[in-house]
Each structure stands twice: as structure tokens, then as C-alpha cells.
Design an enzyme around this catalytic site. Structure first.
Site, mmCIF file in Angstrom:
data_model
loop_
_atom_site.group_PDB
_atom_site.id
_atom_site.type_symbol
_atom_site.label_atom_id
_atom_site.label_comp_id
_atom_site.label_asym_id
_atom_site.label_seq_id
_atom_site.Cartn_x
_atom_site.Cartn_y
_atom_site.Cartn_z
ATOM 1 N N ASP A 128 4.527 -62.584 6.040
ATOM 2 C CA ASP A 128 5.731 -62.879 5.263
ATOM 3 C C ASP A 128 6.825 -61.834 5.424
ATOM 4 O OD1 ASP A 128 5.206 -65.383 4.059
ATOM 5 O OD2 ASP A 128 3.740 -64.418 2.771
ATOM 6 N N ASP A 172 4.276 -72.558 4.703
ATOM 7 C CA ASP A 172 5.213 -71.520 4.269
ATOM 8 C C ASP A 172 5.679 -70.641 5.435
ATOM 9 O OD1 ASP A 172 3.022 -72.273 2.564
ATOM 10 O OD2 ASP A 172 3.704 -70.878 1.029
#
Length: 403
Positions: free
Chosen positions: A120, A180
Site C-alpha cells: 500500500d 484494493d
């Protein structure tokens, strides 16, 4: 005129006035007022939060639950969102106090440029340093982003053709990839343009193509998690981690995909990405379980609809994506996307979803859902809901050239 006639006239006049009043109430406030008022409130609320935690190194707001602030460390996937909110608010206001806070909260994240055990990095650095660079042209921000892109690229396996998402549950998954992860590709696309290194872009395209091939069902909904066999490079498991069930449609996951393929088209102009983006948008907009105000339930297949929690964060991501997607399609389709996004923004800007000043832990929006199956962050404010909401407000303001 007798008394009876006077009474009848009074009643008729009263009814006319009531009718006129109701018609006035039905008229919606112009969207320019909604956007500007929402940005003004967001600025006041965010300045309160920024001031409370100024000077507290490495402390980053995440949520507000049970009357207490929930923070996240710089390594957490949500750590860059509050700085990103501040950058967007500075873009709209040119307020020097907001600029100072944006720089401070961004600086707390610098060490993450070396992180290689977290997929991320795009969320963490591009939402913070990326917006900071865009607005200030600070070359130190550029260097942080390029180092972060290199770190993110270490998680790419050429045999699989995707960036690995998680390192935990190795007993369950060989090589897990979550929807995601599409959101982290924007950092790589930026790094490719900035550095001239096509490897970053090649990784992003490979990841997007493999995700398109293996995450998406025939109806253009997507799985949350697909785990791959590291030898064959083929999917071994398709399931969920945060949604209701393996075959359900977790709302925020659908929004991540919509947003991701929209910017993939922007940066590559590959028609397949635009086509998928339009099909995802159609799936979400026309889903029979999508409420009239377009604020999705946390999962489109939640068994307790209409009592299931709504997810303001999914709506904010979706609205921001639709506003951008409207720039790349024919007029009729663009009008539809803008109409839906405007409805979402009007709803999110209403008292139902927007907090009062000084309440809600100084977060902007209420009623988001983090991780319902584990009973984590249910019906609470979340920093990424605020980020994509303020981004959507900013995008709509530009898209419609609102003053």
C-alpha cells in the site's frame, strides 16, 4: 363578503402558501453552493483536527470510535489520507495554515519510502507526497515518491505478473492479490512518466491486465482476493476477506476497481481499461440493491439489506471515480455519471452523513464501514472516506468549472 366566504378565502390562501412553500423546499440547492459549503466545512473541521495533533511525531488520525481517536502508524495503509485531505483543502483555499499542516503530516510518512513489506505504498505516499508535489513542485517530494515506487516494485513477481498484496496467512494463500491493490498502481504510472523508466509502467499494466482477467466475473463484479500459484502463475483461490461471502460484491472493492481502471485508462489510453471502467460503473449504478441516494450498503449482497450498514467511504470513492470517468465518455454517459456523483455528494454533504463542527472526532463524514466480518470500524468516520470525499468535491468543482 360574509364570514363564511372570508374563512373559505383564508383557507384557500393558506393552502396556496403551503403548496408554494413545499415547492420551494423541493428545489435543490445549486450544486455550486453544496460544493463550496462542503469544502468550507471540511476546512474548518480538518483545521481543528490538525491543530490537536500538531507536533506529535508519527501520530496519524484514522477513525473515531467509542468517543476516542483511533490512530494509525505510518506503516498502516491509511496513514497518508489525512495529509491528502489537507493538500486538497489547501488547493481549494490557499490557506497558509493548512499548507503548514499538510507539510507536517506529510513529513511523518517519509520513512515509508523504504518499505518493501507493504503493497500500500501507493496509498501512503501518493495521496500525501503525490498531492504535495503536484501543488508545490517540491523536489524533495519527488525523490520520496521515486524511492517509494522502487520499493513497491520489489513486490512484483514476473512469473505471476502481479504485485503481491499481503504476506500474512501463508498457510492459506500462496500469492494473494486484492482488488484494493489497483489503487497503488497510480504511483508506478507517475514514476514511469517522471523517471523515464518503463519498467514501472510495465508492472502496472501487467497487474491491471491480470486483475481484469482473473478478478472479474461475467457481470463485472469482482472478487476481493485472488491467490495465485507461484509456479504456474494461475489462480488457485478466489474468495473474500472483508466482504460478506466469497461470491458476494463487497461495495468498497467494487469502487476500488472502478477508480483504478479509470486512472489506468487516463495514463495509458488503452481502450480495454475504459470499457471495463464503464462496465463496473454500470454494474454499481444499476445494481438492484443500490439505494436511491447511491450510498451503497457495505456489501451489495449483505443478507440484512435494507437494515445493513451503508458505507460512506465506498460512495466517496465511487463519486470521485465517476467524476473522472465522465471526462472520457460520450456526453449522454458523462451526464449519467455526473448525475450519480452529484447525488452522492449531495447526500454525503447532508446532515445525515456530515458531522457537526467539533463533533465526530473532527472527521468530516459519518457512517463508514471498515471491516465488518471482524467487527472492526462499523458505522464510524474513516480517514479515507474523508479523503475521497474532498477529492470528489475538488474534482466536481473543476469538472463543472464551479466558482
Amino acid at each position: 363578503m360574509n364570514l363564511k366566504m372570508i374563512r373559505q378565502t383564508a383557507i384557500i390562501t393558506f393552502m396556496i402558501l403551503v403548496t408554494i412553500s413545499c415547492e420551494v423546499e423541493k428545489q435543490e440547492k445549486p450544486i455550486v453552493e453544496v460544493v463550496n459549503e462542503a469544502l468550507e466545512f471540511s476546512q474548518k473541521q480538518s483545521l481543528r483536527m490538525a491543530g490537536k495533533y500538531a507536533g506529535q511525531d508519527k501520530l496519524l488520525p484514522h477513525s473515531f470510535e467509542n468517543g476516542e481517536m483511533e490512530t494509525v502508524s505510518p506503516k498502516g495503509w491509511t496513514s497518508g489520507f489525512f495529509a491528502g485531505v489537507l493538500w486538497y483543502l489547501y488547493e481549494n483555499s490557499k490557506n497558509d495554515s493548512i499548507l503548514a499542516y499538510a507539510r507536517e503530516y506529510t513529513a511523518r510518512l517519509e520513512d515509508e519510502k523504504y518499505t518493501t513489506d507493504n503493497h500500500d505504498i501507493g496509498f501512503i505516499l501518493y495521496c500525501s507526497y503525490g498531492n504535495g508535489l503536484r501543488l508545490t513542485q517540491d523536489t524533495t517530494y519527488r525523490d520520496v515518491l521515486l524511492t517509494g515506487a522502487e520499493s513497491l516494485s520489489t513486490r512484483y513477481n514476473p512469473q505471476v505478473g502481479l504485485i503481491r498484496s499481503w504476506d500474512f496467512h501463508q498457510d492459506l494463500w500462496q500469492y494473494p492479490v486484492i482488488i484494493d491493490n489497483m489503487m497503488n498502481l497510480e504511483l508506478l504510472l507517475w514514476a514511469s512518466k517522471t523517471s523515464g523508466n518503463n519498467q514501472f509502467k510495465d508492472i502496472a499494466i501487467s497487474h491491471a491486465d491480470k486483475t481484469m482477467e482473473n478478478h472479474y466475473r461475467d457481470d463485472y463484479s469482482c472478487y476481493h482476493v485472488v491467490s495465485y500459484d507461484t509456479i504456474s502463475g494461475l489462480p488457485e483461490i478466489k474468495q473474500t476477506f472483508q466482504g460478506y461471502s466469497d461470491e458476494s460484491s463487497w461495495a468498497r472493492g467494487q469502487a476500488w476497481g472502478l477508480y483504478g481502471y479509470t486512472f489506468m485508462y487516463r495514463e495509458t489510453k488503452l481502450p480495454s481499461y475504459l470499457e471495463l471502467g464503464e462496465n463496473i460503473a454500470s454494474y454499481m449504478i444499476n445494481h438492484p440493491n443500490m439505494p436511491e441516494d447511491y450510498i451503497p450498503y457495505w456489501d451489495f449482497d449483505a443478507p440484512d439489506i435494507p437494515e445493513a450498514p451503508r458505507d460512506a467511504s465506498a460512495a466517496a470513492v465511487m463519486a470521485s471515480a465517476l467524476i473522472e470517468l465522465s471526462e472520457y465518455v460520450e456526453t449522454e454517459q458523462a451526464d449519467l455519471y455526473l448525475k450519480v456523483a452529484e447525488k452522492q455528494i449531495r447526500t454525503l454533504a447532508s446532515p445525515k452523513y456530515t458531522a457537526n463542527i467539533g463533533e465526530n472526532g473532527d472527521f468530516i463524514l459519518k457512517h463508514s464501514v471498515g471491516f465488518l466480518p471482524e467487527n472492526i470500524s462499523i458505522d464510524v468516520p474513516l480517514n479515507y472516506a474523508d479523503y475521497y470525499y474532498v477529492e470528489a468535491l475538488t474534482r466536481l468543482k473543476k469538472r463543472l468549472d464551479l466558482k
